[in-house]
Enzyme design. Sequence first.
Site, PDB file in Angstrom:
ATOM      1  N   GLY A 173     -26.056 -58.122  46.689  1.00  0.00           N
ATOM      2  CA  GLY A 173     -25.420 -57.176  47.596  1.00  0.00           C
ATOM      3  C   GLY A 173     -26.271 -56.888  48.820  1.00  0.00           C
TER       4      GLY A 173
ATOM      5  N   HIS B  88     -25.911 -64.342  53.452  1.00  0.00           N
ATOM      6  CA  HIS B  88     -24.955 -64.381  52.340  1.00  0.00           C
ATOM      7  C   HIS B  88     -23.603 -64.893  52.822  1.00  0.00           C
ATOM      8  CE1 HIS B  88     -27.538 -60.781  51.071  1.00  0.00           C
ATOM      9  NE2 HIS B  88     -27.691 -61.611  50.063  1.00  0.00           N
TER      10      HIS B  88
END
Length: 298
Positions: A28, A34
């Site tokens: 996260g 990402h």
Amino acid sequence: MRVVVTAEQLRQVRREFNGSVGLVPTMGALHAGHLALVAAARDENDVVVASIFVNPTQFAPTEDLSTYPRDLQRDLALLIDAGCDLVFTPTPEVLYPSGFQTYVTVETLSQGLEGARRPGHFRGVATVVAKLFNLIQPHFAYFGQKDAQQVVVIRQMVRDLNLPLEVVVLPTVREADGLALSSRNAYLAGEQRPAAAVLSRALGAAGAAYAAGERHPGVLREQMLALLGAEPLAEAEYVSIADARTLVEQEAPSDNPLLASMAVRVGRTRLIDNLLLPLALNTRAGLGSVLGAAPSGA
Ligand code: AMP
């Protein structure tokens, strides 16, 4: 986009999927690094699954598990925009119920570099990634060069355990000044942020020296240490020139691919970065052919 928390919910949704499944495991606090993995997974698969889990077993008691940045609502909004189909956001109890006692250890490759400074780290990584692979059953799993030893460890695990999937490795995404994107960059305050660009400058110096013909690992390490030493806010934890396939620290000059890597503290923030030498290897194809690749003849 569906969001599931438990293993049962995940298995149920997984059964509804047809075609190839691409997985992007994350902790996260998502950033463009990402999202590059998610974009590749989206391009190359029928279904894209992301996981968000700050994995306690890969943090030592002295590390930043409790302060690790978390912003689930923002992460989910980014994943919707990126075209993700399913997000798995387990709690620690889902993946490590009481009585949990089975771990995956990739022995030799976990011992050097990050593994030497973070004992138990790769046991936690390999264990959680094996669990995610078993639960999600992806055909392709996407990882970043940023965590080069992690790639090597996971690809070895995939081979050793005959896991039926392919690991894809994408190059490190960087800020304009070269700083590798990292969720931990959020810890950098004030002058620390520009100072943190020294990691990529140091790797760049090794890359330039290598391109100019320098092959001596000791000289390449000295080049990196010289740049790091000139930045008062940075303190090198280690600087390494290792064989990019075996991760064994190198002392003699050689033309084998090398992994230049380092961990550096800027204030209390521990940053890592790496670069493959020769520089042409820092592409998806180059990374895949070197980092964690099967030994030739295997
Ligand atoms: P993390 O959330 O830090 O566990 O990272 C999840 C995945 O994103 C891992 O495969 C990382 O290697 C990858 N990743 C992290 N930072 C970057 C970056 N700057 N560029 C590319 N991939 C990254």
